[in-house]
Motif scaffolding. Structure first.
Motif, PDB file in Angstrom:
ATOM      1  N   GLU A 157       6.611  -0.044 -21.856  1.00 56.71           N
ATOM      2  CA  GLU A 157       5.873   1.132 -21.431  1.00 56.71           C
ATOM      3  C   GLU A 157       4.887   0.655 -20.385  1.00 56.71           C
ATOM      4  O   GLU A 157       4.735  -0.531 -20.172  1.00 56.71           O
ATOM      5  N   SER A 158       4.198   1.569 -19.790  1.00 57.33           N
ATOM      6  CA  SER A 158       3.327   1.169 -18.691  1.00 57.33           C
ATOM      7  C   SER A 158       2.232   0.205 -19.136  1.00 57.33           C
ATOM      8  O   SER A 158       1.758  -0.604 -18.360  1.00 57.33           O
ATOM      9  N   ASN A 159       1.816   0.306 -20.410  1.00 55.94           N
ATOM     10  CA  ASN A 159       0.701  -0.538 -20.815  1.00 55.94           C
ATOM     11  C   ASN A 159       1.078  -1.587 -21.859  1.00 55.94           C
ATOM     12  O   ASN A 159       0.230  -2.120 -22.547  1.00 55.94           O
ATOM     13  N   THR A 160       2.357  -1.833 -22.027  1.00 65.23           N
ATOM     14  CA  THR A 160       2.783  -2.870 -22.959  1.00 65.23           C
ATOM     15  C   THR A 160       3.764  -3.809 -22.278  1.00 65.23           C
ATOM     16  O   THR A 160       4.665  -3.363 -21.586  1.00 65.23           O
ATOM     17  N   VAL A 161       3.559  -5.093 -22.479  1.00 67.36           N
ATOM     18  CA  VAL A 161       4.511  -6.067 -21.960  1.00 67.36           C
ATOM     19  C   VAL A 161       5.161  -6.761 -23.151  1.00 67.36           C
ATOM     20  O   VAL A 161       4.471  -7.178 -24.083  1.00 67.36           O
ATOM     21  N   GLU A 162       6.482  -6.847 -23.122  1.00 62.71           N
ATOM     22  CA  GLU A 162       7.175  -7.564 -24.183  1.00 62.71           C
ATOM     23  C   GLU A 162       7.693  -8.881 -23.650  1.00 62.71           C
ATOM     24  O   GLU A 162       8.240  -8.940 -22.545  1.00 62.71           O
ATOM     25  N   ILE A 163       7.511  -9.921 -24.422  1.00 61.56           N
ATOM     26  CA  ILE A 163       8.016 -11.229 -24.013  1.00 61.56           C
ATOM     27  C   ILE A 163       8.918 -11.751 -25.125  1.00 61.56           C
ATOM     28  O   ILE A 163       8.515 -11.765 -26.297  1.00 61.56           O
ATOM     29  N   ASP A 164      10.125 -12.135 -24.764  1.00 58.89           N
ATOM     30  CA  ASP A 164      11.033 -12.735 -25.736  1.00 58.89           C
ATOM     31  C   ASP A 164      10.761 -14.238 -25.747  1.00 58.89           C
ATOM     32  O   ASP A 164      11.020 -14.938 -24.774  1.00 58.89           O
TER      33      ASP A 164
ATOM     34  N   GLU B 114       1.796 -19.271 -20.400  1.00 56.75           N
ATOM     35  CA  GLU B 114       1.652 -18.873 -18.990  1.00 56.75           C
ATOM     36  C   GLU B 114       2.106 -17.433 -18.791  1.00 56.75           C
ATOM     37  O   GLU B 114       1.512 -16.674 -18.027  1.00 56.75           O
ATOM     38  N   ARG B 115       3.166 -17.044 -19.502  1.00 50.22           N
ATOM     39  CA  ARG B 115       3.635 -15.655 -19.368  1.00 50.22           C
ATOM     40  C   ARG B 115       2.629 -14.675 -19.946  1.00 50.22           C
ATOM     41  O   ARG B 115       2.427 -13.593 -19.403  1.00 50.22           O
ATOM     42  N   VAL B 116       2.009 -15.083 -21.045  1.00 51.32           N
ATOM     43  CA  VAL B 116       0.978 -14.231 -21.634  1.00 51.32           C
ATOM     44  C   VAL B 116      -0.192 -14.089 -20.654  1.00 51.32           C
ATOM     45  O   VAL B 116      -0.688 -12.993 -20.386  1.00 51.32           O
TER      46      VAL B 116
ATOM     47  N   LYS C 116      -2.716  -9.114 -15.098  1.00 54.07           N
ATOM     48  CA  LYS C 116      -2.438  -7.761 -14.569  1.00 54.07           C
ATOM     49  C   LYS C 116      -3.108  -6.697 -15.431  1.00 54.07           C
ATOM     50  O   LYS C 116      -2.753  -5.520 -15.331  1.00 54.07           O
ATOM     51  N   ASP C 117      -4.031  -7.126 -16.265  1.00 53.48           N
ATOM     52  CA  ASP C 117      -4.784  -6.212 -17.133  1.00 53.48           C
ATOM     53  C   ASP C 117      -3.912  -5.400 -18.066  1.00 53.48           C
ATOM     54  O   ASP C 117      -4.214  -4.246 -18.377  1.00 53.48           O
ATOM     55  N   VAL C 118      -2.798  -5.986 -18.526  1.00 52.41           N
ATOM     56  CA  VAL C 118      -1.973  -5.302 -19.514  1.00 52.41           C
ATOM     57  C   VAL C 118      -2.733  -5.289 -20.837  1.00 52.41           C
ATOM     58  O   VAL C 118      -3.175  -6.335 -21.300  1.00 52.41           O
ATOM     59  N   PRO C 119      -2.918  -4.105 -21.420  1.00 52.76           N
ATOM     60  CA  PRO C 119      -3.741  -4.063 -22.632  1.00 52.76           C
ATOM     61  C   PRO C 119      -3.029  -4.530 -23.898  1.00 52.76           C
ATOM     62  O   PRO C 119      -3.669  -4.851 -24.881  1.00 52.76           O
ATOM     63  N   GLU C 120      -1.679  -4.525 -23.888  1.00 54.16           N
ATOM     64  CA  GLU C 120      -0.986  -4.944 -25.100  1.00 54.16           C
ATOM     65  C   GLU C 120       0.215  -5.816 -24.769  1.00 54.16           C
ATOM     66  O   GLU C 120       1.030  -5.477 -23.904  1.00 54.16           O
TER      67      GLU C 120
ATOM     68  N   LEU D  58      -8.027 -17.831 -24.573  1.00 53.68           N
ATOM     69  CA  LEU D  58      -8.016 -16.562 -23.837  1.00 53.68           C
ATOM     70  C   LEU D  58      -9.341 -15.835 -24.017  1.00 53.68           C
ATOM     71  O   LEU D  58      -9.911 -15.831 -25.108  1.00 53.68           O
ATOM     72  N   THR D  59      -9.817 -15.219 -22.935  1.00 55.85           N
ATOM     73  CA  THR D  59     -11.102 -14.535 -23.003  1.00 55.85           C
ATOM     74  C   THR D  59     -10.954 -13.043 -22.671  1.00 55.85           C
ATOM     75  O   THR D  59     -11.937 -12.359 -22.477  1.00 55.85           O
ATOM     76  N   ASN D  60      -9.711 -12.569 -22.610  1.00 56.68           N
ATOM     77  CA  ASN D  60      -9.484 -11.173 -22.226  1.00 56.68           C
ATOM     78  C   ASN D  60      -9.641 -10.257 -23.428  1.00 56.68           C
ATOM     79  O   ASN D  60      -9.584 -10.687 -24.557  1.00 56.68           O
ATOM     80  N   ASP D  61      -9.791  -8.985 -23.138  1.00 57.90           N
ATOM     81  CA  ASP D  61      -9.795  -8.004 -24.210  1.00 57.90           C
ATOM     82  C   ASP D  61      -8.417  -7.360 -24.216  1.00 57.90           C
ATOM     83  O   ASP D  61      -8.115  -6.529 -23.376  1.00 57.90           O
ATOM     84  N   ALA D  62      -7.566  -7.779 -25.120  1.00 51.42           N
ATOM     85  CA  ALA D  62      -6.205  -7.244 -25.167  1.00 51.42           C
ATOM     86  C   ALA D  62      -5.671  -7.403 -26.579  1.00 51.42           C
ATOM     87  O   ALA D  62      -6.241  -8.129 -27.396  1.00 51.42           O
ATOM     88  N   ALA D  63      -4.580  -6.697 -26.851  1.00 52.81           N
ATOM     89  CA  ALA D  63      -3.929  -6.842 -28.156  1.00 52.81           C
ATOM     90  C   ALA D  63      -2.678  -7.686 -27.983  1.00 52.81           C
ATOM     91  O   ALA D  63      -1.890  -7.453 -27.058  1.00 52.81           O
TER      92      ALA D  63
END
Lengths: 507, 252
Positions: free
Chosen positions: B5-12, B23-25, B31-35, B51-56
């Motif tokens: 979805e626009s705000n979720t990135v999935e990594i296998d 590195e992928r995370v 890119k400021d992906v929130p999840e 990591l120091t970002n605010d993300a799930a």
């Protein structure tokens, strides 16, 4: 107040004819040796509390004060020395662990003083560093097993192999770990700024990185020890390199312990621990019980810093140091720091300071030899510490195989330390090993920086002179070049451990 | 990497080395992906390190050692078990483990929350420390083993003992040894011989009880546990007897 049976280490004598009653000594002594009697206008000196730091004698405008060894001698006894007797008195009275500071002060052999350097004569001309280029630049960090080059678009070639992160030093000397907490903020700032000015690095110890040192963070090595004081992602990423402290030469096998009374508001802020709480740094890292576990912490730090910072591992020089250092390199360390048994400390049990560990000279030779035998010497730099006093000690260490040397005691002495060995009391009259605001303001960072950089400049000239004398024009060419050393008055066992020949034996 | 979805990135994560995975995370976070959802995680270490970002970050599988070490921000949830060293020197953010956690949980943690639905291994909450507004909280739904809360200098360790059999101890030996700050709450009783010399039993006051119940409600909500009710009398509260446990052992 006088304790039963204990006697003063020093006596303080005042030349009444010279004393002008200015009371500088009264104001300067944090141990309250000198006092002023309002009623009859005289200054009294109570020798019991004197630690021999020379603050009063140094600042007395008329040179009226002399500090002398207490003349009260015990009957000669090679076994029961005055020190041994006094230690029993102290423990019989206090019932505790004898605490000491700075490095091992016992008369063990100092191998630097039994090794002599070479010089070129006739066949290999010496070099005059005043008129010819002389290279002291040193890089610390992993270097590749082999390098590949590729054609550069448009002609020529370029390096194809990607080099790992390295530190670049203008002189192979750094200031070793001293935490803010064990030393004052002024002293910490002076070390950081002097490192910047001299093109080298200072080390936070386990004291965190105070915000006033942030501007110099590019010249700071940040330490991660078992207490993890002051350690977070920001801290790891600010420093130029990260050092995992496993052990310390002054107290191998035991942890650190900053007493609660030294944890004031600023120390608390920097270490990120509550004010007034003991800062207990346990002996082991609780996540490290093996070389594999060490590797995990090395890579946890590398991941957290995106592989952009070299990671060093600091160990104390102990009996099996070569195998341990090899393990550290296999665990991914970009540098191994070996701290010899003469290394200083802000506080350590005297029994451990004086009886645990081995001399850095022997440890260095063993580690360098072992890493070369394994073919992994290029995987990590060797940085040595533990009582280095002069440029000659440093040149000899490089000749045995060190990449760089860490100095702490010499740096403190440059700032005014008189080696009274009372850091643990927190009453350092020279404003170095204290957090007392009255005492810390005695150390002017600007003056201290000048003194530190002066020392390094002097050593730099001397190192160049010694290299030039050997006909060498780069410190790299001396590294591990033990042919330039000869032992004097050493046994064959010692010569073998050091990997050098005896004086008089030719090439 | 795929954008579901626009705000979720999935990594296998299948077959990926930890360095590549991290590195992928990071690339996604830049890119400021929130999840971020990680699938097929199988033992990769250091996920979320530094990591120091605010993300799930949602992990499916078993993340390896040192999960979220030195982390200062993200909210990590693990659908599976966590291994050793989860939350090592973590400063902010959270970890929720829908399963068990290994040894050295939350070592030297300074802030944020770690919730473990089931059991944790040896040395849970060791050398946690509080500072200023930061106070780490670790809740273990099941039981813990030896050296829980050793050297603790701040923060809170809660052990709920949910679903333990009658002969499974709530905690092992050397509980709170060398502890000089913070609180340990255990739902159940422990023997005196299990305690380190540096801790003592203290009552739970009303404010602490209210805070603890709010924490337990959060725990129940995160893990979807219905009807989690406790009595104050069930709990043992341990506190250090001194914040200077070794202040008197030296002579000069």
């Amino acid at each position: 107040m006088r304790k039963w049976l204990t006697q003063p280490d020093f006596i303080v004598e005042r030349d009444v004819a010279r004393c002008i009653g200015c009371r500088v000594c009264v104001r300067q002594c944090a141990n309250a040796v000198h006092s002023y009697d309002d009623e009859d206008g005289t200054i009294l000196s109570e020798s019991d509390a004197c630690v021999g730091c020379h603050r009063c004698a140094t600042l007395c405008p008329t040179g009226a004060i002399a500090v002398k060894r207490a003349p009260l001698e015990f009957r000669d006894n090679a076994n029961w020395t005055a020190r041994a007797i006094r230690n029993v008195y102290k423990q019989a009275e206090g019932g505790g662990v004898l605490l000491a500071a700075m490095g091992n002060d016992q008369p063990f052999p100092i191998y630097w003083d039994r090794m002599l350097l070479n010089a070129a004569q006739v066949t290999n001309p010496s070099i005059d560093p005043l008129r010819e280029p002389m290279e002291l630049t040193t890089h610390l960090g992993r270097t590749p097993d082999r390098v590949e080059i590729e054609p550069r678009p448009g002609g020529g070639v370029r390096l194809k192999t990607r080099l790992g992160p390295q530190l670049k030093l203008d002189i192979p000397v750094m200031f070793s770990a001293m935490s803010y907490g064990s030393i004052s903020l002024n002293a910490s700032i002076a070390l950081a700024r002097a490192a910047r000015a001299a093109g080298t690095y200072a080390n936070t110890g386990e004291g965190g990185l105070h915000r006033s040192i942030h501007p110099y963070a590019d010249n700071m090595i940040v330490q991660v020890a078992s207490g993890r004081f002051g350690v977070d992602a920001d801290y790891l990423n600010r420093g130029a390199a990260v050092e995992i402290k496993i052990g310390q030469g002054a107290k191998p096998g035991i942890g650190g312990h900053l007493p609660g009374e030294k944890v004031d508001a600023e120390v608390s802020l920097t270490r990120m621990i509550p004010e007034g709480t003991d800062a207990l740094s346990p002996a082991p890292h609780h996540d490290i019980y093996s070389i594999e576990d060490l590797k995990q912490l090395v890579f946890a730090i590398k991941e957290s810093t995106r592989y952009e910072k070299p990671v060093f591992v600091k160990i104390a020089a102990v009996h099996n140091v070569a195998a341990i250092a090899s393990g550290c390199v296999h665990a991914g360390a970009d540098g191994v720091v070996i701290d010899g048994f003469r290394g200083g400390t802000g506080a350590a049990p005297q029994a451990i300071r004086d009886h645990v560990g081995i001399p850095i000279e022997l440890a260095l030779a063993a580690v360098d030899t072992r890493l070369r035998e394994e073919g992994i010497r290029n995987h990590a730099s060797i940085i040595v510490a533990g009582g280095f006093r002069s440029s000659a000690d440093i040149v000899k260490a490089v000749a045995i195989g060190a990449d760089a040397v860490y100095v702490a005691t010499a740096a403190l002495v440059a700032m005014g330390c008189h080696l009274c060995q009372k850091c643990h009391t927190g009453r350092c009259n020279w404003g170095i090993a204290t957090q007392d605001p009255v005492l810390t303001k005695r150390l002017n960072p600007d003056v201290a920086i000048r003194r530190l950089t002066n020392l390094l400049r002097g050593w730099s000239h001397e190192i160049k002179e010694m290299l030039g004398g050997m006909g060498i024009n780069a410190i790299e060419s001396l590294r591990g070049n033990r042919e330039h050393l000869r032992g004097l008055g050493l046994t064959s066992g010692e010569l073998q451990a050091l990997g050098i020949k005896h004086a008089g034996v030719g090439a | 990497m795929s954008v579901r979805e626009s705000n979720t990135v999935e990594i296998d994560a299948r077959g990926l080395d930890h360095r590549v995975l991290n590195e992928r995370v990071r690339a996604a976070l830049e890119k400021d992906v929130p999840e971020i959802v990680l699938r097929n995680v199988c033992g990769q270490r250091y996920i979320g390190a530094g990591l120091t970002n605010d993300a799930a970050i949602t992990i499916h599988g078993v993340p390896g050692n040192d999960l979220a070490c030195f982390m200062t921000g993200p909210r990590v949830s693990v659908h599976g078990n966590a291994q050793d060293g989860a939350g090592n020197t973590m400063s902010a953010g959270s970890i929720a483990v829908h399963g068990h956690a290994g040894d050295v949980l939350a070592y030297s943690m300074r802030g944020g929350r770690v919730l473990v639905r089931d059991r944790a291994g040896y040395r849970a909450g060791i050398h946690m420390k509080a500072y200023g507004d930061l106070s780490p909280v670790v809740v273990v739904g099941g039981t813990v083993r030896d050296y829980a809360g050793e050297y603790m200098a701040g923060g809170t360790l809660v052990v709920l003992g949910i679903g333990r059999s009658r002969d499974e101890p709530l905690a092992g030996d050397f509980l709170g040894t060398g502890m000089h700050g913070g609180d340990i709450y255990l739902r159940g009783s422990v023997f005196d011989w299990q305690l380190g010399r540096e801790v003592g039993r203290v009552p739970i006051d009303d404010a602490a009880w209210e805070w603890l119940m709010a924490l337990n409600r959060e725990f129940a909500r995160v893990f979807g546990i219905a009807d989690l009710r406790f009595d104050r009398e069930e709990f043992t509260h341990l506190k250090p007897v001194s914040h200077r446990p070794y202040g008197r052992i030296y002579v000069h």
